[in-house]
Scaffold this active site. Sequence first.
Site, PDB file in Angstrom:
ATOM      1  N   GLU A  34      38.146  85.986  77.673  1.00  0.00           N
ATOM      2  CA  GLU A  34      37.067  86.719  78.340  1.00  0.00           C
ATOM      3  C   GLU A  34      36.941  88.118  77.748  1.00  0.00           C
ATOM      4  OE1 GLU A  34      37.436  86.346  82.593  1.00  0.00           O
ATOM      5  OE2 GLU A  34      36.622  88.332  82.944  1.00  0.00           O
ATOM      6  N   GLU A  38      46.444  91.890  91.473  1.00  0.00           N
ATOM      7  CA  GLU A  38      46.009  90.551  91.883  1.00  0.00           C
ATOM      8  C   GLU A  38      47.191  89.620  92.118  1.00  0.00           C
ATOM      9  OE1 GLU A  38      43.007  88.974  89.277  1.00  0.00           O
ATOM     10  OE2 GLU A  38      41.685  90.683  89.597  1.00  0.00           O
ATOM     11  N   GLN A  89      44.188  92.566  80.200  1.00  0.00           N
ATOM     12  CA  GLN A  89      44.118  92.623  81.660  1.00  0.00           C
ATOM     13  C   GLN A  89      44.694  91.405  82.394  1.00  0.00           C
ATOM     14  OE1 GLN A  89      40.500  94.291  83.742  1.00  0.00           O
ATOM     15  NE2 GLN A  89      40.354  92.182  84.396  1.00  0.00           N
ATOM     16  N   LYS A  96      30.228  86.763  89.252  1.00  0.00           N
ATOM     17  CA  LYS A  96      30.765  87.571  90.351  1.00  0.00           C
ATOM     18  C   LYS A  96      29.575  87.974  91.203  1.00  0.00           C
ATOM     19  CE  LYS A  96      34.616  89.813  87.853  1.00  0.00           C
ATOM     20  NZ  LYS A  96      34.910  90.933  86.903  1.00  0.00           N
TER      21      LYS A  96
HETATM   22  P1  PGA Z   1      37.723  93.705  88.331  1.00  0.00           P
HETATM   23  O1  PGA Z   1      38.255  92.793  87.163  1.00  0.00           O
HETATM   24  O2  PGA Z   1      37.445  92.892  89.523  1.00  0.00           O
HETATM   25  O3  PGA Z   1      38.802  94.733  88.528  1.00  0.00           O
HETATM   26  O4  PGA Z   1      36.481  94.391  87.796  1.00  0.00           O
HETATM   27  C1  PGA Z   1      38.223  91.402  87.190  1.00  0.00           C
HETATM   28  C2  PGA Z   1      37.839  90.870  85.819  1.00  0.00           C
HETATM   29  O5  PGA Z   1      37.688  91.643  84.864  1.00  0.00           O
HETATM   30  O6  PGA Z   1      37.641  89.668  85.672  1.00  0.00           O
HETATM   31 ZN    ZN Z   2      36.944  90.303  83.308  1.00  0.00          ZN
END
Ligand code: PGA
Ligand code: ZN
Length: 427
Positions: free
Chosen positions: A284, A204, A162, A336
Amino acid sequence: RIAAVKGRRVWDSRGNPTVEVDVVLEGGALGRAIAPAGASRGTREAIDLRDGGDRLRGKDVARAVASVNGPIAAALVGREVADQAGADAAMLALDPSPLKASLGGNATVAASLAVLHAAAAGAGRPLWQHVAEHYGTTPSLPLPEIQIFGGGAHAGRRVDIQDFMIMVPGARDFDEVMEITSAVYFAAGDIMARKGRLAGVADEGGWWPQFDSNEEALETLVAAIELAGETPGDRVVISLDIAASEFGQGGRYRLALEDREMGSQALIDMLGGWLDSYPIASIEDPVGEDDPEAMAAFTRRFGDRVQIIGDDYLVTNAQLVDEAAAAGACNAVLVKVNQAGTVSESIDTFRAARGRGWGAIVSARSGETEDVSISHLATGLGGGQLKVGSFTRSDRMAKWNECLRIAERLGQGAFVGGAPLAGTWWG
Ligand code: PGA
Ligand code: ZN
């Protein structure tokens, strides 16, 4: 005291509806915050309440806005604004479901952050300073984690992994992190253009991952660091978000790009090979959130040489941090605020992690806005890291730019990356 709470619908960086909350104090001070939204969500995070149905792809937030203007406003008006824990507890009392499914985590997070902003505004202090004073922490600018290539759910699954990011722990100060990141970001773009592979950016703002393999992305990132005049692994290191829950279930992982399926052990071996071949300092969600034995095995094998962050795996939950630590899984947590749903729970998680000597990375979501609360949280809590996304797009740059403004007040010397602190993972 809180005089009024008002929720409204605004729109995020992906063009989806989201929730904004204003908290107004009796003296007129205003606190405002906007809920972000993830695309690769953990199953145990607070529910992002959407209306469903056909309108706006089912993504409208009328129900969450109604939670704010109804029960949340009724519970918060008249409360002492400095009592963040009390405000958050009042919201939890309205919705005792573990995932805040009835109020909506998007409603509670925007309200909770707006209370924090209002308390800072009422006291006439910047938010980072209010956070430090309220929680008794020593503020310092966070070490950024910045995306160069997007991937996974943020790039139509063009590659499996990702986030391909860099960190610059060897920078002198925050300004120099920005300069070096800019050089690496544009070098990566130049390499893609030269290969005829330049194809815009992902959600992003990192370059679109037009690669034939996940390794090609890593090779290109190393080449970009070199082209920017840096020695990979010296001042600049690589950080990956594997986000393995997105391509694995029940210990079986399917790398679509390479048309390969593998078990947990093979995935761990593959990632271990990357750790040997590339200057990776942080990784991560290397395995899925439903694969705890693999996470412990990965941590046993690599935990002494690399930061291992639980995101979907720990969903900003202090109890899951405690359990993971007891099981020897992970050595860092992603924080988060909207995964937890309130400021208080997020800060509990940050502290649970730091108290064990773990890393703590305050993080944005892939769906963001002009809201810069996380720059203040990461700075105010101190000793942390900040993950925001790339080095383009205003939903991302707003956060980095806010850190630069904070640096003017706090002093660049407060940057934790410039002089490695004893006991930190890179020190
Ligand atoms: P998400 O991913 O905000 O799309 O869930 C961010 C991450 O996995 O750190
Ligand atoms: Zn993540």
